[in-house]
Design a protein around this motif. Structure first.
Motif: not given
Length: 398
Positions: A18-26, A60-69
Motif C-alpha cells: 500500500c505504501t509503495t502505491r501511495c502517491p503522497v508517500a512518494e 488524500t483518500n485516493c484509495k490506491r492503497c485499498e486497490v493494492a492491498c
C-alpha cells in the motif's frame, strides 16, 4: 462490540505494498504511508484511544492503497474514520466553503458571470490565499448561469416518449459548474432509445464533506439521496452517475464511512460507462460516425477503485476512428479539494508531475478523463484541453 468493518485492519499482513502505491508517500517525506497511518496506527489507537498521529492529515483518500492491498483492508477508510474520531479534521471557513458545494453553487450560479470574473482576478486570488489559505496559483472552477436542472426542464417532454428510463444523479459540478457532460449523457442514452429522469431532489454525494470532516452533513445528504433513489427506482431501471467520486461514494462510502445502509439499492447504482457498455454487449449500440482523433486517456483514482476503467476503455474503443493511448495509472494530485489548500499545493503538483510529463511527451489532440477534478488539474498544468469520454461519444453520434 466492534463490527467486521472496524476490525478489517487486522487482516493487514504488513507487506507495505500500500505504501509503495501511495502517491503522497512518494513525494512527501513527512508522510510515513498508509500502512503506518492505517492498520499499524489503528492497533496502537485501540490500545491507547488518546493516541493521534498528525501524519494522518496527509492522506488524500485516493484509495490506491485499498486497490493494492492483497488482504482487502479498507486502509483509506480506516484513516478517514480515525481522523474523525480524534478531531483530526480542521473545519474552518475554508473547509466549509470548499466542501458545501450545494450551498456555494446555489449562491454563485445566479451571478455566475460576475463571480467567474471576480475569482480569476489576481487581487481576489491573493486575498483568498491570505485570508482563507486557498492557494492563489490554483485555477478556481467557473460557475454556469444556467444550471443543468434548469436546462433539463426543457427536455422532460422529450424524455417521456421513451419506454425505458434511467435516473441520473448529476452531482454538483454538472449542475452548478459545467452541464456539458450531463447534456452529452442524455444525448447518448436517447440515441440508444433510453430516456432520462432526474431525482425530485438531490444533495451533494458527500465526498467533499467527508474529505473535510463534515460527517454529520454528509450523512444527512446520504440519507436524503437514498430516499430519493428508492422513489425514483420505482419508475426507472437504475441510477447513473458520470463522476467517479460520486459513484464510489454512493456505492461504497455510504455504508463503509457514513454507516448509511444502501445494500437494497447498491447494485442499481452504476457508473455511466458501466451501464452503457452493458447495453453494447446486449447489442444496443447507437449509430456512430468516425471521430478521427488521437487522444490520451487518464484513469481517475476513484474509478480505478471501482474497477471501472475497463468500461470507459471499452466505450472509447467502440468509437470509430478514435485512437486511444492509455497513460500509466498515476494520480494527478488534485484529489478534490486537497489541491486547493495552500499547504498541499506543492505536494499536489509534485504528485501530478508524472501525469503532466507523460501527456506533454505525446503528440495527441486531446486528453480524456472521466473526472472533473482531474480535468482541472491537467488543463492547468499542460497545454491540452481535456474531454469527458461521453463528450467524444456524443460527437460520434450519426
Amino acid at each position: 462490540m466492534l463490527n467486521t468493518m472496524d476490525t478489517s485492519f487486522d487482516s493487514c499482513i504488513k507487506c507495505t505494498v500500500c505504501t509503495t502505491r501511495c502517491p503522497v508517500a512518494e513525494v512527501n517525506p513527512d508522510y510515513p504511508g498508509p500502512k503506518q497511518a492505517g492498520p499499524d496506527g489503528e492497533r496502537l489507537r485501540i490500545k491507547n484511544p488518546a493516541l493521534y498521529d498528525e501524519a494522518l492529515q496527509h492522506c488524500t483518500n485516493c484509495k490506491r492503497c485499498e486497490v493494492a492491498c492483497p488482504s482487502g483492508v479498507h486502509v483509506g477508510t480506516v484513516i478517514q474514520l480515525a481522523k474523525a474520531r480524534h478531531g483530526g479534521f480542521k473545519k474552518g471557513p475554508r473547509e466549509f466553503i470548499l466542501s458545501h458545494t450545494d450551498m456555494m453553487g446555489s449562491l454563485s450560479t445566479p451571478a455566475a458571470p460576475v463571480v467567474n470574473i471576480a475569482t480569476q482576478l489576481k487581487p481576489v486570488k491573493k486575498l483568498l490565499d491570505k485570508v482563507l489559505g486557498i492557494d492563489q496559483r490554483q485555477t478556481l472552477p467557473k460557475y454556469t448561469h444556467q444550471t443543468f436542472r434548469r436546462w433539463f426542464q426543457q427536455q422532460k417532454a422529450q424524455q417521456n416518449r421513451f419506454n425505458r428510463k434511467i435516473s441520473f444523479f448529476h452531482g454538483c459540478f454538472t449542475n452548478y459548474n459545467d452541464p456539458t457532460v450531463g447534456k452529452h449523457l442524455v444525448a447518448v442514452l436517447n440515441a440508444m432509445n433510453i430516456g432520462v429522469t432526474l431525482l425530485k431532489k438531490e444533495k451533494c454525494c458527500g465526498v467533499p464533506l467527508i474529505a473535510n470532516g463534515f460527517f454529520d452533513k454528509a450523512r444527512k445528504n446520504a440519507e436524503l439521496n437514498m430516499g430519493q433513489f428508492a422513489d425514483s427506482l420505482a419508475d426507472s431501471e437504475c441510477v447513473l452517475a458520470t463522476e467517479p467520486s460520486c459513484a464510489m461514494t454512493l456505492r461504497d462510502e455510504y455504508p463503509e464511512v457514513l454507516h448509511v445502509d444502501n445494500h437494497a439499492l447498491r447494485e442499481r447504482i452504476l457508473f455511466a460507462s458501466a451501464f452503457i457498455t452493458r447495453e453494447f454487449a446486449k447489442g444496443n449500440t447507437p449509430d456512430m460516425k468516425p471521430v478521427n482523433l488521437r487522444v490520451a486517456y487518464h484513469s481517475p483514482c476513484h474509478l480505478i477503485k471501482q474497477g471501472g476503467v475497463i468500461h470507459t476503455m471499452e466505450l472509447l474503443n467502440s468509437i470509430p476512428g478514435l485512437a486511444v493511448i492509455m497513460l500509466d495509472q498515476k494520480c494527478c494530485g488534485m484529489s478534490g479539494t486537497y489541491g486547493f489548500k495552500k499547504e498541499n499545493y506543492q505536494t499536489s503538483q509534485n504528485i501530478g508531475q508524472g501525469v503532466f510529463d507523460q501527456i506533454e511527451a505525446l503528440n495527441v489532440d486531446y486528453v480524456v478523463t472521466d473526472c472533473e477534478s482531474c480535468k482541472m488539474q491537467i488543463e492547468m498544468n499542460t497545454a491540452h484541453k481535456v474531454m469527458h469520454p461521453l463528450t467524444l461519444m456524443a460527437q460520434s453520434l450519426a
